[in-house]
Design a protein around this motif. Sequence first.
Motif, PDB file in Angstrom:
ATOM      1  N   ALA A 188       0.877  -1.176   0.000  1.00 48.02           N
ATOM      2  CA  ALA A 188       0.000   0.000   0.000  1.00 48.02           C
ATOM      3  C   ALA A 188       0.910   1.220   0.000  1.00 48.02           C
ATOM      4  N   VAL A 189       0.678   2.132  -0.936  1.00 53.73           N
ATOM      5  CA  VAL A 189       1.481   3.351  -1.042  1.00 53.73           C
ATOM      6  C   VAL A 189       0.575   4.571  -1.000  1.00 53.73           C
ATOM      7  N   GLY A 190       1.156   5.700  -0.592  1.00 51.25           N
ATOM      8  CA  GLY A 190       0.464   6.981  -0.637  1.00 51.25           C
ATOM      9  C   GLY A 190       1.111   7.819  -1.722  1.00 51.25           C
ATOM     10  N   ILE A 191       0.396   8.019  -2.815  1.00 54.33           N
ATOM     11  CA  ILE A 191       0.947   8.751  -3.955  1.00 54.33           C
ATOM     12  C   ILE A 191       0.522  10.217  -3.872  1.00 54.33           C
ATOM     13  N   PRO A 192       1.487  11.139  -3.868  1.00 57.65           N
ATOM     14  CA  PRO A 192       1.128  12.560  -3.841  1.00 57.65           C
ATOM     15  C   PRO A 192       0.199  12.907  -5.006  1.00 57.65           C
ATOM     16  N   ALA A 193      -0.819  13.697  -4.702  1.00 59.90           N
ATOM     17  CA  ALA A 193      -1.842  14.037  -5.699  1.00 59.90           C
ATOM     18  C   ALA A 193      -1.284  14.779  -6.900  1.00 59.90           C
ATOM     19  N   ASP A 194      -0.110  15.405  -6.755  1.00 56.03           N
ATOM     20  CA  ASP A 194       0.439  16.152  -7.888  1.00 56.03           C
ATOM     21  C   ASP A 194       1.206  15.262  -8.871  1.00 56.03           C
ATOM     22  N   ILE A 195       1.294  13.958  -8.589  1.00 59.41           N
ATOM     23  CA  ILE A 195       1.945  13.035  -9.516  1.00 59.41           C
ATOM     24  C   ILE A 195       0.901  12.559 -10.533  1.00 59.41           C
ATOM     25  N   HIS A 196       1.271  12.591 -11.784  1.00 59.08           N
ATOM     26  CA  HIS A 196       0.381  12.139 -12.859  1.00 59.08           C
ATOM     27  C   HIS A 196       0.300  10.612 -12.800  1.00 59.08           C
ATOM     28  N   ILE A 197      -0.861  10.102 -12.402  1.00 60.01           N
ATOM     29  CA  ILE A 197      -1.019   8.664 -12.136  1.00 60.01           C
ATOM     30  C   ILE A 197      -0.802   7.818 -13.393  1.00 60.01           C
ATOM     31  N   ALA A 198      -1.357   8.236 -14.506  1.00 58.80           N
ATOM     32  CA  ALA A 198      -1.207   7.437 -15.730  1.00 58.80           C
ATOM     33  C   ALA A 198       0.269   7.331 -16.121  1.00 58.80           C
ATOM     34  N   GLY A 199       0.999   8.428 -16.005  1.00 58.75           N
ATOM     35  CA  GLY A 199       2.426   8.402 -16.315  1.00 58.75           C
ATOM     36  C   GLY A 199       3.191   7.528 -15.335  1.00 58.75           C
ATOM     37  N   LEU A 200       2.849   7.622 -14.046  1.00 55.53           N
ATOM     38  CA  LEU A 200       3.490   6.791 -13.034  1.00 55.53           C
ATOM     39  C   LEU A 200       3.210   5.316 -13.306  1.00 55.53           C
ATOM     40  N   ARG A 201       1.960   5.004 -13.610  1.00 55.09           N
ATOM     41  CA  ARG A 201       1.592   3.608 -13.883  1.00 55.09           C
ATOM     42  C   ARG A 201       2.392   3.069 -15.073  1.00 55.09           C
ATOM     43  N   ASP A 202       2.487   3.845 -16.163  1.00 53.64           N
ATOM     44  CA  ASP A 202       3.258   3.412 -17.341  1.00 53.64           C
ATOM     45  C   ASP A 202       4.725   3.194 -16.977  1.00 53.64           C
ATOM     46  N   GLU A 203       5.282   4.136 -16.218  1.00 56.45           N
ATOM     47  CA  GLU A 203       6.677   4.042 -15.799  1.00 56.45           C
ATOM     48  C   GLU A 203       6.895   2.791 -14.931  1.00 56.45           C
ATOM     49  N   PHE A 204       5.953   2.548 -14.016  1.00 60.51           N
ATOM     50  CA  PHE A 204       6.061   1.404 -13.117  1.00 60.51           C
ATOM     51  C   PHE A 204       5.952   0.090 -13.894  1.00 60.51           C
ATOM     52  N   MET A 205       5.023   0.020 -14.821  1.00 55.68           N
ATOM     53  CA  MET A 205       4.848  -1.205 -15.612  1.00 55.68           C
ATOM     54  C   MET A 205       6.085  -1.477 -16.468  1.00 55.68           C
ATOM     55  N   ASP A 206       6.653  -0.444 -17.067  1.00 56.87           N
ATOM     56  CA  ASP A 206       7.885  -0.615 -17.842  1.00 56.87           C
ATOM     57  C   ASP A 206       9.028  -1.085 -16.943  1.00 56.87           C
ATOM     58  N   TYR A 207       9.130  -0.485 -15.763  1.00 57.32           N
ATOM     59  CA  TYR A 207      10.165  -0.867 -14.801  1.00 57.32           C
ATOM     60  C   TYR A 207      10.021  -2.347 -14.432  1.00 57.32           C
ATOM     61  N   CYS A 208       8.801  -2.754 -14.121  1.00 57.68           N
ATOM     62  CA  CYS A 208       8.550  -4.144 -13.737  1.00 57.68           C
ATOM     63  C   CYS A 208       8.788  -5.104 -14.900  1.00 57.68           C
ATOM     64  N   ASP A 209       8.378  -4.707 -16.095  1.00 58.88           N
ATOM     65  CA  ASP A 209       8.635  -5.549 -17.272  1.00 58.88           C
ATOM     66  C   ASP A 209      10.135  -5.782 -17.440  1.00 58.88           C
ATOM     67  N   GLY A 210      10.935  -4.739 -17.231  1.00 61.15           N
ATOM     68  CA  GLY A 210      12.388  -4.858 -17.346  1.00 61.15           C
ATOM     69  C   GLY A 210      12.985  -5.814 -16.322  1.00 61.15           C
ATOM     70  N   LEU A 211      12.278  -6.014 -15.205  1.00 61.33           N
ATOM     71  CA  LEU A 211      12.747  -6.927 -14.154  1.00 61.33           C
ATOM     72  C   LEU A 211      12.026  -8.272 -14.196  1.00 61.33           C
ATOM     73  N   ASN A 212      11.180  -8.462 -15.208  1.00 62.34           N
ATOM     74  CA  ASN A 212      10.398  -9.691 -15.359  1.00 62.34           C
ATOM     75  C   ASN A 212       9.464  -9.922 -14.165  1.00 62.34           C
ATOM     76  N   LEU A 213       8.792  -8.835 -13.757  1.00 65.32           N
ATOM     77  CA  LEU A 213       7.827  -8.886 -12.661  1.00 65.32           C
ATOM     78  C   LEU A 213       6.436  -8.626 -13.222  1.00 65.32           C
ATOM     79  N   ASP A 214       5.462  -9.453 -12.865  1.00 65.22           N
ATOM     80  CA  ASP A 214       4.070  -9.181 -13.211  1.00 65.22           C
ATOM     81  C   ASP A 214       3.520  -8.252 -12.143  1.00 65.22           C
ATOM     82  N   ALA A 215       2.998  -7.094 -12.558  1.00 61.02           N
ATOM     83  CA  ALA A 215       2.605  -6.088 -11.577  1.00 61.02           C
ATOM     84  C   ALA A 215       1.281  -5.429 -11.909  1.00 61.02           C
ATOM     85  N   VAL A 216       0.644  -4.925 -10.851  1.00 57.80           N
ATOM     86  CA  VAL A 216      -0.586  -4.148 -10.965  1.00 57.80           C
ATOM     87  C   VAL A 216      -0.438  -2.964 -10.021  1.00 57.80           C
ATOM     88  N   LEU A 217      -0.843  -1.779 -10.486  1.00 59.13           N
ATOM     89  CA  LEU A 217      -0.884  -0.575  -9.664  1.00 59.13           C
ATOM     90  C   LEU A 217      -2.291  -0.008  -9.839  1.00 59.13           C
TER      91      LEU A 217
END
Length: 179
Positions: free
Chosen positions: A145-174
């Motif tokens: 469980a994380v607390g994401i600051p409201a000023d962070i663009h969620i869609a961009g963060l999600r894309d960045e996180f999914m790319d990061y996880c793909d690079g590490l061969n992790l199946d992820a959901v945010l």
Amino acid sequence: MTRQKTYLVISALGEDHPGIVDQISRTVLEHGCNIEDSRMSVLGGEFAAMLLVEGKWNTLAKIENALPELERQLGMTIVSKRTGQRNAGANLLPYAVDVVSMDHPGIVNNLAAFFAERRINIEDMATSTYAAAHTGTPMFSVHIAVGIPADIHIAGLRDEFMDYCDGLNLDAVLEPLKS
């Protein structure tokens, strides 16, 4: 005027055996306090507990004085610390992160680094390992469980996180945390 709540965080660790939760919770109750939040788990052959106990300053003092005897009775290491109410995160959006992969060292550190670099606080984390069905491959899962600051663009963060996880061969959901 509402009274500022006072809390005691209690951490207990020791060899697992029946009756630990009963004795700890009875001690809290007998001293006029309440368990507001807790995490308890058997890890290997050890039982680990963290409790947030609420009470008046004097009832918390009575629990603090009772802990050495409880520690002796249970054969555990018990540590306590006074704390206050948690400051509500200003403009934080509660999100859940679920990750599954083949088990290997560094998964927790990689995920923690991703969020720390973006100043996103990890508020709760539970991990486990298990054998995959059919193959028996060692698997790892983590729920965060994380607390994401409201000023962070969620869609961009999600894309960045999914790319990061793909690079590490992790199946992820945010996704938004469901209450």
